[in-house]
Design a protein around this motif. Structure first.
Motif, PDB file in Angstrom:
ATOM      1  N   ASN A  39       9.102 -14.576 -22.961  1.00 52.41           N
ATOM      2  CA  ASN A  39       9.147 -15.590 -23.868  1.00 52.41           C
ATOM      3  C   ASN A  39       8.051 -16.489 -23.580  1.00 52.41           C
ATOM      4  OD1 ASN A  39      10.045 -17.256 -26.044  1.00 52.41           O
ATOM      5  ND2 ASN A  39      11.746 -18.342 -24.774  1.00 52.41           N
ATOM      6  N   GLN A  40       6.857 -16.452 -23.949  1.00 55.65           N
ATOM      7  CA  GLN A  40       5.636 -17.134 -23.500  1.00 55.65           C
ATOM      8  C   GLN A  40       4.568 -17.245 -24.908  1.00 55.65           C
ATOM      9  OE1 GLN A  40       5.811 -14.029 -22.693  1.00 55.65           O
ATOM     10  NE2 GLN A  40       4.219 -13.210 -23.124  1.00 55.65           N
ATOM     11  N   SER A  41       3.651 -18.112 -24.824  1.00 56.18           N
ATOM     12  CA  SER A  41       2.886 -18.011 -25.826  1.00 56.18           C
ATOM     13  C   SER A  41       1.361 -17.630 -25.371  1.00 56.18           C
ATOM     14  CB  SER A  41       2.573 -19.721 -26.470  1.00 56.18           C
ATOM     15  OG  SER A  41       2.405 -20.556 -25.474  1.00 56.18           O
ATOM     16  N   ASN A  42       1.168 -17.297 -24.058  1.00 59.32           N
ATOM     17  CA  ASN A  42       0.076 -17.155 -23.486  1.00 59.32           C
ATOM     18  C   ASN A  42       0.142 -15.671 -22.804  1.00 59.32           C
ATOM     19  OD1 ASN A  42       1.794 -17.824 -21.412  1.00 59.32           O
ATOM     20  ND2 ASN A  42       0.235 -18.327 -19.921  1.00 59.32           N
ATOM     21  N   THR A  43      -0.643 -15.132 -22.141  1.00 59.59           N
ATOM     22  CA  THR A  43      -0.657 -13.665 -21.531  1.00 59.59           C
ATOM     23  C   THR A  43      -0.097 -13.635 -20.175  1.00 59.59           C
ATOM     24  OG1 THR A  43      -2.643 -12.904 -22.966  1.00 59.59           O
ATOM     25  CG2 THR A  43      -2.121 -11.669 -20.750  1.00 59.59           C
ATOM     26  N   ILE A  44       0.922 -12.872 -20.006  1.00 54.83           N
ATOM     27  CA  ILE A  44       1.588 -12.526 -18.830  1.00 54.83           C
ATOM     28  C   ILE A  44       1.670 -11.078 -18.428  1.00 54.83           C
ATOM     29  CG2 ILE A  44       2.850 -14.645 -18.792  1.00 54.83           C
ATOM     30  CD1 ILE A  44       5.283 -12.908 -19.312  1.00 54.83           C
ATOM     31  N   TYR A  45       1.868 -10.852 -17.020  1.00 54.47           N
ATOM     32  CA  TYR A  45       2.110  -9.388 -16.420  1.00 54.47           C
ATOM     33  C   TYR A  45       3.165  -9.343 -15.975  1.00 54.47           C
ATOM     34  CZ  TYR A  45      -2.932  -8.808 -17.891  1.00 54.47           C
ATOM     35  OH  TYR A  45      -4.030  -8.894 -18.694  1.00 54.47           O
ATOM     36  N   LEU A  46       3.868  -8.244 -16.236  1.00 49.66           N
ATOM     37  CA  LEU A  46       5.177  -7.686 -15.375  1.00 49.66           C
ATOM     38  C   LEU A  46       4.405  -6.460 -14.388  1.00 49.66           C
ATOM     39  CD1 LEU A  46       6.563  -9.059 -17.778  1.00 49.66           C
ATOM     40  CD2 LEU A  46       8.408  -7.488 -17.371  1.00 49.66           C
ATOM     41  N   SER A  47       4.367  -6.670 -13.225  1.00 50.33           N
ATOM     42  CA  SER A  47       3.997  -5.905 -12.249  1.00 50.33           C
ATOM     43  C   SER A  47       5.040  -4.971 -11.599  1.00 50.33           C
ATOM     44  CB  SER A  47       3.215  -6.548 -10.953  1.00 50.33           C
ATOM     45  OG  SER A  47       2.340  -7.436 -11.570  1.00 50.33           O
ATOM     46  N   VAL A  48       4.691  -3.760 -11.400  1.00 54.38           N
ATOM     47  CA  VAL A  48       5.796  -2.893 -10.879  1.00 54.38           C
ATOM     48  C   VAL A  48       5.276  -2.280  -9.579  1.00 54.38           C
ATOM     49  CG1 VAL A  48       6.521  -0.591 -11.096  1.00 54.38           C
ATOM     50  CG2 VAL A  48       6.016  -1.865 -13.200  1.00 54.38           C
ATOM     51  N   PRO A  49       6.084  -2.703  -8.437  1.00 56.54           N
ATOM     52  CA  PRO A  49       5.813  -2.401  -7.155  1.00 56.54           C
ATOM     53  C   PRO A  49       6.096  -1.255  -6.575  1.00 56.54           C
ATOM     54  CG  PRO A  49       8.040  -3.494  -7.241  1.00 56.54           C
ATOM     55  CD  PRO A  49       7.290  -3.594  -8.701  1.00 56.54           C
ATOM     56  N   ASP A  50       5.759  -0.856  -5.591  1.00 52.26           N
ATOM     57  CA  ASP A  50       5.955   0.592  -5.064  1.00 52.26           C
ATOM     58  C   ASP A  50       7.516   0.652  -4.709  1.00 52.26           C
ATOM     59  OD1 ASP A  50       6.432  -0.200  -2.158  1.00 52.26           O
ATOM     60  OD2 ASP A  50       4.379   0.080  -2.033  1.00 52.26           O
ATOM     61  N   ASP A  51       8.196   1.725  -4.534  1.00 44.58           N
ATOM     62  CA  ASP A  51       9.588   1.967  -4.574  1.00 44.58           C
ATOM     63  C   ASP A  51      10.334   1.085  -3.316  1.00 44.58           C
ATOM     64  OD1 ASP A  51       9.408   3.833  -6.544  1.00 44.58           O
ATOM     65  OD2 ASP A  51       9.796   5.330  -5.328  1.00 44.58           O
ATOM     66  N   ASN A  52       9.658   1.074  -2.256  1.00 44.03           N
ATOM     67  CA  ASN A  52      10.132   0.516  -1.273  1.00 44.03           C
ATOM     68  C   ASN A  52      10.310  -1.091  -1.182  1.00 44.03           C
ATOM     69  OD1 ASN A  52       7.640  -0.254  -0.487  1.00 44.03           O
ATOM     70  ND2 ASN A  52       7.724   0.881   1.438  1.00 44.03           N
ATOM     71  N   GLN A  53       9.476  -1.764  -2.505  1.00 49.01           N
ATOM     72  CA  GLN A  53       9.602  -3.181  -2.572  1.00 49.01           C
ATOM     73  C   GLN A  53      10.710  -3.446  -3.457  1.00 49.01           C
ATOM     74  OE1 GLN A  53       5.711  -3.694  -3.472  1.00 49.01           O
ATOM     75  NE2 GLN A  53       5.474  -4.871  -1.832  1.00 49.01           N
ATOM     76  N   PHE A  54      11.425  -2.790  -4.208  1.00 51.59           N
ATOM     77  CA  PHE A  54      12.673  -2.985  -4.905  1.00 51.59           C
ATOM     78  C   PHE A  54      13.838  -3.500  -4.235  1.00 51.59           C
ATOM     79  CE2 PHE A  54      10.080  -0.683  -8.056  1.00 51.59           C
ATOM     80  CZ  PHE A  54      10.692  -1.110  -9.445  1.00 51.59           C
ATOM     81  N   GLY A  70       8.287 -14.150 -27.141  1.00 50.58           N
ATOM     82  CA  GLY A  70       7.265 -14.939 -27.417  1.00 50.58           C
ATOM     83  C   GLY A  70       6.048 -14.582 -28.205  1.00 50.58           C
ATOM     84  N   SER A  71       5.310 -15.332 -28.539  1.00 52.32           N
ATOM     85  CA  SER A  71       4.253 -15.163 -29.228  1.00 52.32           C
ATOM     86  C   SER A  71       2.833 -14.733 -28.490  1.00 52.32           C
ATOM     87  CB  SER A  71       3.448 -16.154 -30.426  1.00 52.32           C
ATOM     88  OG  SER A  71       3.382 -17.311 -29.360  1.00 52.32           O
ATOM     89  N   GLY A  96       3.226  -6.692 -29.875  1.00 51.73           N
ATOM     90  CA  GLY A  96       3.383  -8.170 -30.648  1.00 51.73           C
ATOM     91  C   GLY A  96       4.738  -8.694 -30.404  1.00 51.73           C
ATOM     92  N   GLN A  97       4.938 -10.039 -30.890  1.00 54.01           N
ATOM     93  CA  GLN A  97       6.209 -10.621 -30.919  1.00 54.01           C
ATOM     94  C   GLN A  97       7.363  -9.754 -31.522  1.00 54.01           C
ATOM     95  OE1 GLN A  97       6.149 -14.540 -32.880  1.00 54.01           O
ATOM     96  NE2 GLN A  97       7.648 -15.344 -31.533  1.00 54.01           N
ATOM     97  N   TYR A  98       8.605  -9.735 -30.836  1.00 54.64           N
ATOM     98  CA  TYR A  98       9.914  -8.867 -31.130  1.00 54.64           C
ATOM     99  C   TYR A  98       9.676  -7.365 -31.093  1.00 54.64           C
ATOM    100  CZ  TYR A  98      10.382 -13.663 -33.155  1.00 54.64           C
ATOM    101  OH  TYR A  98      10.619 -15.105 -33.259  1.00 54.64           O
ATOM    102  N   LEU A  99       8.742  -7.085 -30.248  1.00 55.02           N
ATOM    103  CA  LEU A  99       8.373  -5.618 -30.079  1.00 55.02           C
ATOM    104  C   LEU A  99       8.990  -5.493 -28.780  1.00 55.02           C
ATOM    105  CD1 LEU A  99       5.446  -5.029 -32.088  1.00 55.02           C
ATOM    106  CD2 LEU A  99       7.644  -4.501 -32.678  1.00 55.02           C
ATOM    107  N   THR A 100       9.204  -3.990 -28.270  1.00 51.76           N
ATOM    108  CA  THR A 100       9.610  -3.649 -27.095  1.00 51.76           C
ATOM    109  C   THR A 100       9.005  -2.610 -26.330  1.00 51.76           C
ATOM    110  OG1 THR A 100      11.098  -2.119 -27.968  1.00 51.76           O
ATOM    111  CG2 THR A 100      12.217  -4.638 -27.909  1.00 51.76           C
ATOM    112  N   GLY A 115       6.646   2.673 -25.920  1.00 51.18           N
ATOM    113  CA  GLY A 115       7.410   1.916 -26.892  1.00 51.18           C
ATOM    114  C   GLY A 115       6.102   1.355 -27.771  1.00 51.18           C
ATOM    115  N   ASN A 116       6.342  -0.059 -28.178  1.00 51.42           N
ATOM    116  CA  ASN A 116       5.409  -0.670 -29.129  1.00 51.42           C
ATOM    117  C   ASN A 116       4.074  -1.299 -28.282  1.00 51.42           C
ATOM    118  OD1 ASN A 116       8.414  -1.543 -30.474  1.00 51.42           O
ATOM    119  ND2 ASN A 116       6.987  -0.551 -31.895  1.00 51.42           N
ATOM    120  N   LEU A 117       3.310  -0.289 -28.136  1.00 47.72           N
ATOM    121  CA  LEU A 117       2.089  -0.553 -27.052  1.00 47.72           C
ATOM    122  C   LEU A 117       0.591  -0.437 -27.845  1.00 47.72           C
ATOM    123  CD1 LEU A 117       3.020   1.859 -24.064  1.00 47.72           C
ATOM    124  CD2 LEU A 117       3.567  -0.840 -24.563  1.00 47.72           C
ATOM    125  N   LYS A 118      -0.039  -1.488 -27.235  1.00 48.17           N
ATOM    126  CA  LYS A 118      -1.627  -1.527 -27.511  1.00 48.17           C
ATOM    127  C   LYS A 118      -2.502  -1.478 -26.610  1.00 48.17           C
ATOM    128  CE  LYS A 118      -1.590  -6.593 -28.081  1.00 48.17           C
ATOM    129  NZ  LYS A 118      -1.942  -7.695 -28.859  1.00 48.17           N
TER     130      LYS A 118
END
Length: 119
Positions: A39-54, A70-71, A96-100, A115-118
């Protein structure tokens, strides 16, 4: 009819409720079987760690769901050189907004993103 009391089990163990979190800045995914609501109006990243960091090592078939509320733009990227994220055309941003988008673990440190990727 099916009635159960106590813990419900499947072939992999107890069925757990998903962990939900709303994010508005960069974040590292530390909980498997989670839902991220971006839920943001700027660019953010979700980073996926290696298995042992979960917090709990994710099993094959584990899913992480990402909802773009967010937009802004939400990107998904590895947080470690050991992590591979495969997707169609190498795309890793929600369209885009409201996509997954969803991540599914297919083997150690390897995820499929769809999913809905670009670009």
């Amino acid at each position: 009819n099916f009635t159960a009391t106590g813990s419900i089990m499947d072939g992999l163990g107890p069925i757990r409720e998903k962990y939900y979190v709303t994010v508005n800045s960069n974040v590292i995914v530390l909980a498997s079987e989670s839902v991220f609501i971006a839920n943001q109006s700027n660019t953010i990243y979700l980073s996926v760690p290696d298995d042992n960091q979960f917090l709990l090592t994710p099993n094959t078939g584990t899913t992480v769901e990402i909802y773009q509320y967010g937009s802004g733009t939400t990107g998904i990227k590895p947080n470690s050189a050991a992590v591979t994220i495969n997707s169609n055309n190498g795309w890793a941003n929600i369209s885009g907004q409201y996509l997954t988008a969803s991540l599914v673990k297919i083997r150690a440190n390897t995820w499929m993103l769809f999913g809905n990727l670009k670009t």
